[in-house]
Write a protein that holds these residues in place. Structure first.
Motif, PDB file in Angstrom:
ATOM      1  N   GLU A   1       1.662 -30.004  -5.402  1.00  0.00           N
ATOM      2  CA  GLU A   1       1.268 -28.762  -4.751  1.00  0.00           C
ATOM      3  C   GLU A   1       1.715 -28.813  -3.288  1.00  0.00           C
ATOM      4  O   GLU A   1       0.932 -29.167  -2.398  1.00  0.00           O
ATOM      5  N   PRO A   2       2.966 -28.433  -3.030  1.00  0.00           N
ATOM      6  CA  PRO A   2       3.507 -28.552  -1.674  1.00  0.00           C
ATOM      7  C   PRO A   2       2.837 -27.649  -0.642  1.00  0.00           C
ATOM      8  O   PRO A   2       2.973 -27.892   0.556  1.00  0.00           O
ATOM      9  N   TRP A   3       2.097 -26.661  -1.066  1.00  0.00           N
ATOM     10  CA  TRP A   3       1.460 -25.744  -0.126  1.00  0.00           C
ATOM     11  C   TRP A   3       0.252 -26.379   0.589  1.00  0.00           C
ATOM     12  O   TRP A   3      -0.330 -25.782   1.470  1.00  0.00           O
ATOM     13  N   HIS A   4      -0.082 -27.641   0.256  1.00  0.00           N
ATOM     14  CA  HIS A   4      -1.191 -28.334   0.915  1.00  0.00           C
ATOM     15  C   HIS A   4      -0.781 -29.023   2.216  1.00  0.00           C
ATOM     16  O   HIS A   4      -1.580 -29.719   2.808  1.00  0.00           O
ATOM     17  N   GLY A   5       0.436 -28.848   2.631  1.00  0.00           N
ATOM     18  CA  GLY A   5       0.863 -29.454   3.886  1.00  0.00           C
ATOM     19  C   GLY A   5       2.079 -30.338   3.710  1.00  0.00           C
ATOM     20  O   GLY A   5       2.655 -30.423   2.630  1.00  0.00           O
ATOM     21  N   PRO A   6       2.476 -31.017   4.777  1.00  0.00           N
ATOM     22  CA  PRO A   6       3.716 -31.792   4.766  1.00  0.00           C
ATOM     23  C   PRO A   6       3.747 -32.882   3.687  1.00  0.00           C
ATOM     24  O   PRO A   6       4.789 -33.185   3.150  1.00  0.00           O
ATOM     25  N   ARG A   7       2.621 -33.510   3.372  1.00  0.00           N
ATOM     26  CA  ARG A   7       2.602 -34.565   2.361  1.00  0.00           C
ATOM     27  C   ARG A   7       2.175 -34.035   0.992  1.00  0.00           C
ATOM     28  O   ARG A   7       2.102 -34.790   0.033  1.00  0.00           O
ATOM     29  N   GLY A   8       1.891 -32.765   0.901  1.00  0.00           N
ATOM     30  CA  GLY A   8       1.410 -32.182  -0.353  1.00  0.00           C
ATOM     31  C   GLY A   8       2.388 -32.280  -1.496  1.00  0.00           C
ATOM     32  O   GLY A   8       1.990 -32.328  -2.652  1.00  0.00           O
ATOM     33  N   SER A   9       3.664 -32.305  -1.193  1.00  0.00           N
ATOM     34  CA  SER A   9       4.649 -32.366  -2.275  1.00  0.00           C
ATOM     35  C   SER A   9       4.889 -33.792  -2.753  1.00  0.00           C
ATOM     36  O   SER A   9       5.626 -33.998  -3.709  1.00  0.00           O
TER      37      SER A   9
END
Length: 188
Positions: free
Chosen positions: A105-113
């Motif tokens: 879930e990349p929309w959680h921030g820089p490390r989300g992906s």
């Protein structure tokens, strides 16, 4: 000076070769295997992982294709499915599609992906084809199996809570226990 220059070039060349060899393995690499070596009564092969749902629908294809998880699952099928087989019986399995539990879930921030998130909306799914034969080579059973567990987060009793493939392995265990074992015993 001349000797030290050639030594430095030799070391630089070895480092360059070493760093290429140290690149992370991917399941879609051209040299990655597409079948396990025949070892016992169960043979396992798989289609091109680039066509698997895990890669086609991933929010982070780079992370989804890293490692050798397809080969690990194939080895697990090979060892698990061999257990209920009777002497002389053989099983051919083709892994047609795999969608691992969770997603990125990349929309959680820089490390989300980079982090695989486990939610009910991302259940594990495996589609396989199989052919079970008796000792004479006669087909006992064959078909497609679509394995899925929409309640995978609520089931208890996992063998390991640190194995990244634990949910997919449980699908395989359930298939072996429910379908394969009944087919093997019915063939007696």
């Amino acid at each position: 000076m001349k000797g030290s220059l050639s030594t430095a070039l030799l070391l630089a060349g070895m480092l360059a070769v070493g760093s290429v060899a140290a690149a992370p393995r991917t399941v879609t690499a051209p040299d990655a295997p597409r079948a396990l070596q025949a070892d016992g009564p169960v043979s396992v092969k798989w289609d091109d992982p680039a066509k698997f749902t895990e890669l086609r629908q991933s929010s982070n294809r780079f992370e989804a294709e890293r490692g050798d998880w397809v080969q690990q699952l194939a080895r697990y099928v090979q060892t698990s499915a061999a257990k209920p087989l009777q002497a002389g019986q053989t099983l051919d399995v083709t892994l047609v599609d795999i969608k691992r539990a969770g997603d990125y879930e990349p929309w959680h921030g820089p490390r989300g992906s980079d982090i695989r998130i486990m939610r009910d909306i991302y259940p594990p799914r495996i589609t396989l084809q199989y052919t079970l034969k008796d000792a004479s080579g006669r087909i006992i059973d064959e078909g497609d199996a679509r394995l899925s567990d929409s309640g995978y987060l609520h089931n208890i009793g996992l063998k390991s809570d640190t194995d990244p493939l634990r949910y997919e392995k449980r699908l395989i265990d359930d298939w072996v226990k429910r379908q394969l074992t009944s087919r093997v015993t019915a063939a007696r």
